[in-house]
Design a protein around this motif. Structure first.
Motif, PDB file in Angstrom:
ATOM      1  N   THR A  56       0.811  -1.161   0.058  1.00  0.00           N
ATOM      2  CA  THR A  56      -0.092  -0.030  -0.140  1.00  0.00           C
ATOM      3  C   THR A  56       0.661   1.217  -0.019  1.00  0.00           C
ATOM      4  OG1 THR A  56      -0.140   0.028   2.473  1.00  0.00           O
ATOM      5  CG2 THR A  56      -1.990  -1.119   1.256  1.00  0.00           C
ATOM      6  N   PRO A  57       0.476   2.438  -0.542  1.00  0.00           N
ATOM      7  CA  PRO A  57       1.263   3.588  -0.633  1.00  0.00           C
ATOM      8  C   PRO A  57       1.282   4.055   0.958  1.00  0.00           C
ATOM      9  CG  PRO A  57      -0.671   3.755  -2.014  1.00  0.00           C
ATOM     10  CD  PRO A  57      -0.744   2.406  -1.374  1.00  0.00           C
ATOM     11  N   GLN A  58       2.317   4.664   1.292  1.00  0.00           N
ATOM     12  CA  GLN A  58       2.824   5.107   2.481  1.00  0.00           C
ATOM     13  C   GLN A  58       2.762   6.781   2.738  1.00  0.00           C
ATOM     14  OE1 GLN A  58       2.939   3.052   5.146  1.00  0.00           O
ATOM     15  NE2 GLN A  58       2.148   1.696   3.697  1.00  0.00           N
ATOM     16  N   ARG A  59       2.793   7.393   1.380  1.00  0.00           N
ATOM     17  CA  ARG A  59       2.926   8.597   1.262  1.00  0.00           C
ATOM     18  C   ARG A  59       2.317   9.216  -0.040  1.00  0.00           C
ATOM     19  NH1 ARG A  59       6.276  11.517   4.171  1.00  0.00           N
ATOM     20  NH2 ARG A  59       6.656  13.793   3.653  1.00  0.00           N
ATOM     21  N   ARG A  60       1.806  10.150  -0.147  1.00  0.00           N
ATOM     22  CA  ARG A  60       1.269  10.771  -1.341  1.00  0.00           C
ATOM     23  C   ARG A  60       1.409  12.194  -1.428  1.00  0.00           C
ATOM     24  NH1 ARG A  60      -5.275   9.706  -0.648  1.00  0.00           N
ATOM     25  NH2 ARG A  60      -5.783  11.397   0.825  1.00  0.00           N
ATOM     26  N   GLU A  61       1.295  12.905  -2.767  1.00  0.00           N
ATOM     27  CA  GLU A  61       1.599  14.351  -2.764  1.00  0.00           C
ATOM     28  C   GLU A  61       0.702  14.716  -4.087  1.00  0.00           C
ATOM     29  OE1 GLU A  61       5.097  17.489  -4.067  1.00  0.00           O
ATOM     30  OE2 GLU A  61       5.575  15.485  -3.688  1.00  0.00           O
ATOM     31  N   CYS A  62      -0.274  15.928  -3.722  1.00  0.00           N
ATOM     32  CA  CYS A  62      -0.766  16.507  -4.779  1.00  0.00           C
ATOM     33  C   CYS A  62      -0.202  17.048  -5.805  1.00  0.00           C
ATOM     34  CB  CYS A  62      -1.870  17.437  -4.121  1.00  0.00           C
ATOM     35  SG  CYS A  62      -2.928  18.290  -5.333  1.00  0.00           S
ATOM     36  N   GLU A  63      -0.424  16.708  -7.049  1.00  0.00           N
ATOM     37  CA  GLU A  63       0.288  17.344  -8.267  1.00  0.00           C
ATOM     38  C   GLU A  63       0.034  18.614  -8.386  1.00  0.00           C
ATOM     39  OE1 GLU A  63      -0.672  14.321 -11.278  1.00  0.00           O
ATOM     40  OE2 GLU A  63       1.194  12.982 -10.539  1.00  0.00           O
ATOM     41  N   CYS A  64      -1.035  19.121  -7.891  1.00  0.00           N
ATOM     42  CA  CYS A  64      -1.539  20.588  -8.261  1.00  0.00           C
ATOM     43  C   CYS A  64      -0.878  21.546  -7.093  1.00  0.00           C
ATOM     44  CB  CYS A  64      -3.108  20.577  -8.300  1.00  0.00           C
ATOM     45  SG  CYS A  64      -3.712  19.584  -9.761  1.00  0.00           S
ATOM     46  N   CYS A  65      -1.129  21.179  -5.759  1.00  0.00           N
ATOM     47  CA  CYS A  65      -0.825  22.046  -4.782  1.00  0.00           C
ATOM     48  C   CYS A  65       0.219  21.716  -3.814  1.00  0.00           C
ATOM     49  CB  CYS A  65      -2.213  22.286  -3.979  1.00  0.00           C
ATOM     50  SG  CYS A  65      -2.722  21.145  -2.957  1.00  0.00           S
ATOM     51  N   ASN A  66       0.895  20.542  -4.162  1.00  0.00           N
ATOM     52  CA  ASN A  66       1.909  19.801  -3.370  1.00  0.00           C
ATOM     53  C   ASN A  66       1.599  19.564  -1.860  1.00  0.00           C
ATOM     54  OD1 ASN A  66       3.643  20.382  -5.529  1.00  0.00           O
ATOM     55  ND2 ASN A  66       4.037  22.352  -4.898  1.00  0.00           N
ATOM     56  N   ARG A  67       0.532  19.447  -1.531  1.00  0.00           N
ATOM     57  CA  ARG A  67      -0.073  18.843  -0.363  1.00  0.00           C
ATOM     58  C   ARG A  67       0.567  17.611  -0.199  1.00  0.00           C
ATOM     59  NH1 ARG A  67      -5.080  19.430   3.074  1.00  0.00           N
ATOM     60  NH2 ARG A  67      -5.093  17.348   4.322  1.00  0.00           N
ATOM     61  N   GLU A  68       1.179  17.336   1.004  1.00  0.00           N
ATOM     62  CA  GLU A  68       1.665  15.962   1.132  1.00  0.00           C
ATOM     63  C   GLU A  68       1.039  15.036   2.167  1.00  0.00           C
ATOM     64  OE1 GLU A  68       5.932  15.291   1.317  1.00  0.00           O
ATOM     65  OE2 GLU A  68       6.395  17.050   0.049  1.00  0.00           O
ATOM     66  N   GLU A  69       0.891  13.814   2.132  1.00  0.00           N
ATOM     67  CA  GLU A  69       0.124  13.162   3.070  1.00  0.00           C
ATOM     68  C   GLU A  69       0.706  11.911   3.593  1.00  0.00           C
ATOM     69  OE1 GLU A  69      -4.512  14.688   2.763  1.00  0.00           O
ATOM     70  OE2 GLU A  69      -4.055  12.886   2.204  1.00  0.00           O
ATOM     71  N   VAL A  70       0.957  11.221   4.776  1.00  0.00           N
ATOM     72  CA  VAL A  70       1.434  10.003   5.078  1.00  0.00           C
ATOM     73  C   VAL A  70       0.384   8.958   5.629  1.00  0.00           C
ATOM     74  CG1 VAL A  70       3.688  11.079   5.477  1.00  0.00           C
ATOM     75  CG2 VAL A  70       2.221  10.881   7.375  1.00  0.00           C
TER      76      VAL A  70
END
Length: 61
Positions: A9-23
């Motif tokens: 499963t993904p452990q980290r993701r980033e929005c390609e539009c506003c660069n929000r990062e989530e874990v």
């Protein structure tokens, strides 16, 4: 004997539009805003997020 297949499963993701990062928070089973050195990577709160997890992510190897 059959080989055991593990689901990745993904452990980290980033929005390609506003660069929000989530874990991924495994304890609560949900995404949390990432922070680094006390700075939270919130991005734009009005953005309809386009996450960088797409068809190239392979849940099974």
């Amino acid at each position: 004997m059959l080989a055991r297949t593990e689901l990745r499963t993904p452990q980290r993701r980033e929005c390609e539009c506003c660069n929000r990062e989530e874990v991924w928070d495994t304890n609560d089973g949900c995404w949390r805003i990432a922070s680094e050195d006390g700075t939270r990577w919130v991005g734009n709160r009005h953005c309809i997020h386009e996450w960088d997890i797409d068809g190239t992510f392979r849940p099974y190897e």
